[in-house]
Structure formats: structure tokens, C-alpha cells
Write a protein that holds these residues in place. Structure first.
Motif: not given
Length: 306
Positions: A125-153
């Protein structure tokens, strides 16, 4: 006239000496370059051999120790076993390793399926489709990479109880999928970017819907990166410890990392059985990587390297 011409073209002693000196210099330079390349090659091979020994020797030591008895483990920890004691593996299985093994297979297999499929859909969807707020979605995905699992226990503990999936297989499957989707999506997206859009257009001309184009055209072309993503997810889910320790309390649902820790407390002095259980836990991942190593390396080099 012929003699005069021959006299003019014949090199003199000084020219011959200069040519010989130049040729010798070229040979010495070539020899020096060859020696340098040989030294670099030898150093690389020595380093690779040391790396192989550093990686393989602990595994071989664990396997050899699983065939020993307690006396051999302490008397000759670096030696070979006196005999192959297969009963250590039988005792490890009867101590709960088989049950933990099945639990890990179920959780790991389900999390691989959900993570790879959902990430592939998101990447497409991110590569082929015109997704609204694509930049925001990519930013949220990047934020998910930064989240340590132990913080959310603590919040995850309450959330799983409200969803009534605490102390079930689904607790681990959902968490393993949610925390790995950001990385897997970025991995697959990097691979899909270089797949030409003409492929989708040709599939559309042949009568395929976007869903059919994804399943029948794009997804088969992404097999190397899908194998890479599946292997990375398998390694994560198979060895994950914190979530399996906190969100699973029933002994019958424990996975291998937590189950082996419990077995160690019950069989504190029976080290060969412990090593047998560790060998049984490590063997599936080793076999899996040996089977999929070509696709794994191809997917990473074509995906991360882009």
C-alpha cells in the motif's frame, strides 16, 4: 641505404639497459602488489576462520556436553564424551522440553504468518497506492521501531487482561506481531520500491484486480525478502523471553526460553539434561537458516542495500 636504416633502428646499450631496468621495476611492482593481495587474503581467511571457531565451538561444546554425565562435565569439560548417552535427550523431553517445543512452534509459526502477511500488505500500500498521510504513517512506523518492548509491559498487562487473552497463545502472537510489523514493513517496502510499476499495469491489462496483482504477481516476486523477514521473525519469536515470562503463567503454555529456565531450577545438578534441552532448542533455528540461507542473504542484500 638498407644498412644505414638498420643501424638507425638498432637500440644502443644505454636504451637496452634502461628497458631492462624498467622491466625489472615493473616486475618488482607487480610482485609487491601480488604479495600485498596475498597478505590481505591470508588475513581475511584467518579472520574468517577465527570467527567460525568463535561461533561454532560453543555450539559444539553444548552438543558434546549433552552426551556426557555429570562427572564428565566437571572432570573434562573440554573433552569429548566417553559415549553417546541418548537417554539425556529422552529425560529432557520427559522433563517438559517437548511441551515447551510445541508451544514455541505454535507461537512462532503463527506470528511469522501474521507478521509477514500484514507487513507485505502495508508495504504494498505504501509503495503502490496513494495513501493519505503517507508521511505520517511512515513516521509512526519509525516510531514503532524506537519503542522498547519492556517500556510497555505494565499497560500491555492491563490491555491483555481486558481483551481476555492473558495467559493464552494469542497474547504472545499479538505482541510478537505488533512489535515486529514496523521493522518488517520497512524491510519489505525497501524491496518493493525497485519492482517496476509496469508489472502492476500489465497485470491490470490481463484483468487482475489490485488484490489479485498483489497475490499472484507482486508477492511471488518478493519471495527473497519474504523469506528474510520470516527468518528474522522466527529468530525473534523463538528466543523472546520477557513477554513469554510476564504474560504466560500456566506451565503448559510456556515457550522454550522460559521453560528451560524453569527446568534449570528443577534439575539444578543435572547439567547434561540441561545441555540436551538447549541443544533441542537451538537445532530448529540452525536447520531453518541452513535451508533458507540463500534466499535470506539475497533478500537482505536486495532490500537493505537499496
Amino acid at each position: 641505404m638498407a644498412t644505414s636504416s638498420a643501424t638507425r633502428t638498432t637500440p644502443g646499450p644505454r636504451a637496452t639497459t634502461a628497458s631492462a631496468t624498467t622491466a625489472a621495476s615493473v616486475r618488482r611492482a607487480a610482485g609487491g602488489r601480488h604479495a600485498g593481495r596475498l597478505a590481505v587474503r591470508v588475513a581475511v581467511w584467518v579472520g574468517l576462520a577465527a570467527l567460525v571457531v568463535a561461533v561454532l565451538y560453543p555450539l559444539l561444546w553444548m552438543v558434546f556436553s549433552s552426551f556426557k554425565d555429570n562427572q564428565e562435565v566437571f572432570a573434562s569439560p573440554w573433552g569429548l564424551p566417553g559415549e553417546l548417552r541418548w537417554e539425556n535427550f529422552a529425560r529432557a523431553g520427559s522433563s517438559g522440553v517437548v511441551r515447551y517445543f510445541v508451544n514455541s512452534v505454535l507461537v512462532t509459526g503463527a506470528s511469522i504468518l501474521t507478521t509477514v502477511l500484514l507487513s507485505a500488505w502495508a508495504a504494498y500500500a505504501l509503495v503502490r497506492l496513494r495513501v493519505p498521510f503517507e508521511g505520517t504513517i511512515l513516521g509512526l512506523l519509525l516510531g514503532g521501531l524506537m519503542l522498547a518492548p519492556t517500556v510497555a509491559l505494565i499497560p500491555l498487562f492491563g490491555l491483555l487482561q481486558q481483551l481476555h487473552i492473558y495467559d493464552t497463545y494469542w497474547a504472545l502472537i499479538v505482541l510478537y506481531t505488533a512489535f515486529r510489523i514496523p521493522f518488517t514493513t520497512f524491510l519489505i517496502r525497501a524491496y518493493m520500491i525497485d519492482i517496476p510499476s509496469e508489472v502492476d499495469e500489465a497485470a491490470k491489462l490481463d484483468g487482475c484486480t489490485p488484490t489479485q496483482a498483489f497475490w499472484q504477481v507482486v508477492l511471488p516476486m518478493c519471495r527473497p525478502i519474504l523469506v528474510s523477514a520470516a527468518l528474522l521473525q522466527a529468530l525473534f519469536a523463538w528466543n523472546e523471553f520477557v513477554f513469554a515470562l510476564v504474560f504466560i503463567s500456566s506451565g503448559d503454555l510456556k515457550t522454550l526460553p522460559v521453560g528451560l529456565m524453569d527446568m534449570q531450577s528443577r534439575l539444578l545438578t543435572d547439567w547434561p539434561v540441561q545441555f540436551a534441552g538447549l541443544t533441542m532448542a537451538a537445532l530448529p533455528m540452525i536447520v531453518l537458516f541452513l535451508i533458507g540461507q540463500r534466499q535470506f542473504l539475497r533478500g537482505l542484500t536486495d532490500g537493505i542495500g537499496k
